[in-house]
Design a protein around this motif. Structure first.
Motif, PDB file in Angstrom:
ATOM      1  N   PHE A  17      48.463  29.829  24.576  1.00  0.00           N
ATOM      2  CA  PHE A  17      49.371  30.204  25.723  1.00  0.00           C
ATOM      3  C   PHE A  17      50.877  30.290  25.445  1.00  0.00           C
ATOM      4  CE2 PHE A  17      45.307  29.752  27.698  1.00  0.00           C
ATOM      5  CZ  PHE A  17      44.971  31.094  27.903  1.00  0.00           C
ATOM      6  N   GLY A  40      47.823  37.723  31.393  1.00  0.00           N
ATOM      7  CA  GLY A  40      47.622  36.809  30.304  1.00  0.00           C
ATOM      8  C   GLY A  40      47.083  35.467  30.772  1.00  0.00           C
ATOM      9  N   ILE A  41      48.062  34.522  30.602  1.00  0.00           N
ATOM     10  CA  ILE A  41      47.263  33.162  31.189  1.00  0.00           C
ATOM     11  C   ILE A  41      46.824  33.224  32.710  1.00  0.00           C
ATOM     12  CG2 ILE A  41      49.652  32.345  32.234  1.00  0.00           C
ATOM     13  CD1 ILE A  41      48.992  29.529  30.970  1.00  0.00           C
ATOM     14  N   GLY A  42      45.780  32.492  32.853  1.00  0.00           N
ATOM     15  CA  GLY A  42      45.139  32.499  34.349  1.00  0.00           C
ATOM     16  C   GLY A  42      45.854  31.711  35.144  1.00  0.00           C
ATOM     17  N   LYS A 109      42.168  20.356  32.545  1.00  0.00           N
ATOM     18  CA  LYS A 109      42.619  20.468  31.049  1.00  0.00           C
ATOM     19  C   LYS A 109      43.136  19.236  30.358  1.00  0.00           C
ATOM     20  CE  LYS A 109      46.307  22.409  28.355  1.00  0.00           C
ATOM     21  NZ  LYS A 109      47.696  23.043  28.509  1.00  0.00           N
ATOM     22  N   TYR A 132      37.259  27.602  25.440  1.00  0.00           N
ATOM     23  CA  TYR A 132      38.459  27.323  25.912  1.00  0.00           C
ATOM     24  C   TYR A 132      39.116  26.323  24.504  1.00  0.00           C
ATOM     25  CZ  TYR A 132      41.931  24.753  29.330  1.00  0.00           C
ATOM     26  OH  TYR A 132      42.705  24.222  29.757  1.00  0.00           O
ATOM     27  N   ASN A 187      35.178  30.489  30.693  1.00  0.00           N
ATOM     28  CA  ASN A 187      36.793  30.958  30.509  1.00  0.00           C
ATOM     29  C   ASN A 187      36.635  30.919  28.729  1.00  0.00           C
ATOM     30  OD1 ASN A 187      39.284  31.376  29.875  1.00  0.00           O
ATOM     31  ND2 ASN A 187      40.132  29.381  30.296  1.00  0.00           N
ATOM     32  N   TYR A 218      36.176  26.654  37.260  1.00  0.00           N
ATOM     33  CA  TYR A 218      36.015  28.089  38.249  1.00  0.00           C
ATOM     34  C   TYR A 218      35.059  28.382  39.049  1.00  0.00           C
ATOM     35  CZ  TYR A 218      39.598  29.338  34.591  1.00  0.00           C
ATOM     36  OH  TYR A 218      40.864  29.347  34.093  1.00  0.00           O
ATOM     37  N   LYS A 249      42.793  26.643  40.332  1.00  0.00           N
ATOM     38  CA  LYS A 249      42.443  28.094  40.553  1.00  0.00           C
ATOM     39  C   LYS A 249      41.635  28.442  41.734  1.00  0.00           C
ATOM     40  CE  LYS A 249      43.487  27.934  36.370  1.00  0.00           C
ATOM     41  NZ  LYS A 249      43.402  28.422  35.056  1.00  0.00           N
ATOM     42  N   TYR A 347      38.260  36.556  35.354  1.00  0.00           N
ATOM     43  CA  TYR A 347      38.668  37.292  34.070  1.00  0.00           C
ATOM     44  C   TYR A 347      37.759  38.270  33.579  1.00  0.00           C
ATOM     45  CZ  TYR A 347      41.010  32.729  33.551  1.00  0.00           C
ATOM     46  OH  TYR A 347      41.947  31.619  33.539  1.00  0.00           O
ATOM     47  N   PHE A 379      40.655  32.410  21.223  1.00  0.00           N
ATOM     48  CA  PHE A 379      39.568  31.442  22.052  1.00  0.00           C
ATOM     49  C   PHE A 379      38.362  31.086  20.812  1.00  0.00           C
ATOM     50  CE2 PHE A 379      41.161  33.777  25.740  1.00  0.00           C
ATOM     51  CZ  PHE A 379      41.584  32.779  26.427  1.00  0.00           C
ATOM     52  N   ARG A 388      41.314  39.548  26.708  1.00  0.00           N
ATOM     53  CA  ARG A 388      40.736  38.999  28.090  1.00  0.00           C
ATOM     54  C   ARG A 388      41.810  39.237  29.224  1.00  0.00           C
ATOM     55  NH1 ARG A 388      41.557  32.728  30.028  1.00  0.00           N
ATOM     56  NH2 ARG A 388      43.514  33.529  30.561  1.00  0.00           N
TER      57      ARG A 388
HETATM   58  C1  MLT Z   1      43.821  30.242  30.871  1.00  0.00           C
HETATM   59  O1  MLT Z   1      44.459  31.247  31.119  1.00  0.00           O
HETATM   60  O2  MLT Z   1      42.874  30.258  30.139  1.00  0.00           O
HETATM   61  C2  MLT Z   1      43.743  28.827  31.739  1.00  0.00           C
HETATM   62  O3  MLT Z   1      44.935  29.157  32.596  1.00  0.00           O
HETATM   63  C3  MLT Z   1      44.203  27.776  31.052  1.00  0.00           C
HETATM   64  C4  MLT Z   1      44.074  26.669  31.486  1.00  0.00           C
HETATM   65  O4  MLT Z   1      43.610  26.598  32.855  1.00  0.00           O
HETATM   66  O5  MLT Z   1      44.879  25.701  31.219  1.00  0.00           O
END
Ligand code: MLT
Length: 411
Positions: A17, A40-42, A109, A132, A187, A218, A249, A347, A379, A388
């Motif tokens: 990221f 991009g980043i979740g 994480k 991930y 993910n 998730y 999330k 996603y 990934f 993604r």
């Molecule tokens: C992602 O986008 O894969 C996540 O935000 C990464 C994370 O939760 O560390």
């Protein structure tokens, strides 16, 4: 000079990221007027739910009064939060856990990266691919792997391809490994395991004495009540699995930091002298040494997620992101893309057009539509040729991103 941890030198490039962030900044420097939309980043975008905000305010007031002030926490989480977790995330689904099997932490994480520390460096590791990146990178750092080959596969890690043929949910392997990382809803692919699929993994782990490290960050996005949210819904899982869950999330806590990990007392490992050892006692010892409890104020905010208003309000936020996901999925389909997921996870996973590499498509999408996504190859090797898109953004930005993509790619 001090000798560094040489294993770090095996890591491929930068963490995914920050690397995307760097490329987007470079693009923006060169194109300052480009209206970039980040999918991009979740990372969540909705503000905290009112019930959570009220609980945070109350907790701040507590901290201002001598009689309610809190210093160090009790260790694994305040009872008000642990009890709410047990009641709402587990008992409600028929799973009984003991309070001290819950370890409240500052992120999945962190936990999914740190958990490998309590296992021997000679443990064999399995991941599904794509994956991930934290699971792989932390095992590389710990010295459980050799170098990566030209395709990006680290020697010593077993990769199970999660592909279109298996619906992005690979079955367990034939042989045995010590540690298997699973993530559901997944993910990055957005797939979610059925009860039968998860049962097959639990049975495999019990047969082969493996430990499943189950990342359920998730779970709140699962839309089918028949799908398992916790691995402990599967009989026997307490003897073979550790589970990680997050408020990031499901309740907008990416900047607040609160999660938890379940380490059941039934789970055992073997010491060098052949004795069976409780993994729970090792993780407890690890956390006591290296971690000092999530702040009281944040835990009060997390507990409010389980209040009646909190549940309603956070469910509305999840539904908002999932409506974004539906729009992305349908919009990309209409534009001619082959898309997957976006039903039980925020996603959308898509095949890159015209056989483009994931990074080439990243550059093309950014250049032509100013939309940022995440290259599937970031990934893992089996993510090459995929991409993604995250559903975490405002409705307005998601609509705009889809409109731009449809306009650019619709043939
Ligand atoms: C992602 O986008 O894969 C996540 O935000 C990464 C994370 O939760 O560390």
């Amino acid at each position: 000079m001090a000798h560094i941890n040489d294993h770090y030198l095996k890591l491929e490039a930068g963490y995914l990221f920050p690397e995307i962030g760097r490329r987007v900044r470079a693009y923006q420097d060169a194109n300052p007027d480009a209206p970039v939309i980040r999918l991009g980043i979740g990372d969540v975008t909705l503000p905290l739910a009112p019930a959570i905000v009220a609980a945070l305010h109350d907790a701040v007031e507590d901290m201002s009064r001598a009689e309610d002030f809190k210093g160090y926490g009790p260790g694994q989480g305040y009872p008000f939060l642990v009890e709410a977790i047990l009641e709402h995330d587990f008992r409600s689904r028929g799973v009984e856990l003991e309070a001290d099997e819950v370890f409240v932490s500052d992120g999945s994480k962190q936990d999914s990266g740190n958990i490998q520390e309590v296992f021997g460096t000679d443990c064999s590791v399995l991941v599904t691919d794509p994956v991930y990146p934290v699971y792989v990178d932390t095992n590389v750092m710990a010295g459980r792997t050799g170098e990566a080959d030209g395709a990006g596969y680290y020697e010593g890690i077993q990769y199970l391809p999660a592909d279109e043929a298996n619906g992005f949910v690979p079955p367990p392997p034939e042989g045995r490994v010590d540690l298997a990382y699973l993530c559901s809803p997944n993910n990055p692919t957005g797939s979610a395991m059925t009860r039968e699929q998860l049962t097959a993994w639990v049975e495999w782990a019990r047969r082969s004495d493996a430990v499943i490290l189950f990342d359920a960050a998730y779970d709140a996005f699962i839309s089918d009540p028949a799908l398992p949210r916790s691995i402990y819904e599967i009989p026997g899982a307490k003897e073979c699995a550790i589970e990680m869950r997050s408020f990031s999330k499901r309740a907008g806590f990416t900047g607040m930091r609160c999660a938890y990990t379940i380490v059941p007392k039934e789970l055992r490992g073997r010491a060098g002298n052949g004795e069976e050892v409780s993994i729970h006692s090792l993780w407890s010892r690890r956390q006591a040494t290296k971690f000092n409890e999530v702040p009281y104020i944040i835990q009060r905010g997390a507990a409010a997620v389980y209040s009646q208003e909190g549940q309603t309000q956070t469910a509305e936020q999840v539904a908002y992101y999932m409506e974004n996901a539906r729009r992305v999925r349908e919009g990309l389909s209409a534009a001619g893309f082959t898309v997957f997921a976006g039903v039980h996870a925020p996603y959308i996973w898509l095949r890159t057009p015209d056989g483009l590499s994931s990074w080439d498509f990243f550059d093309l999408l950014l250049d032509k539509t100013h939309v940022v996504g995440t290259p599937g190859s970031g990934f893992g090797p089996a993510g090459e040729g995929y991409f993604r898109i995250s559903a975490f953004n405002s409705r307005e930005n998601v609509n705009e991103a889809i409109a731009r993509i449809e306009q650019t790619f619709r043939s």
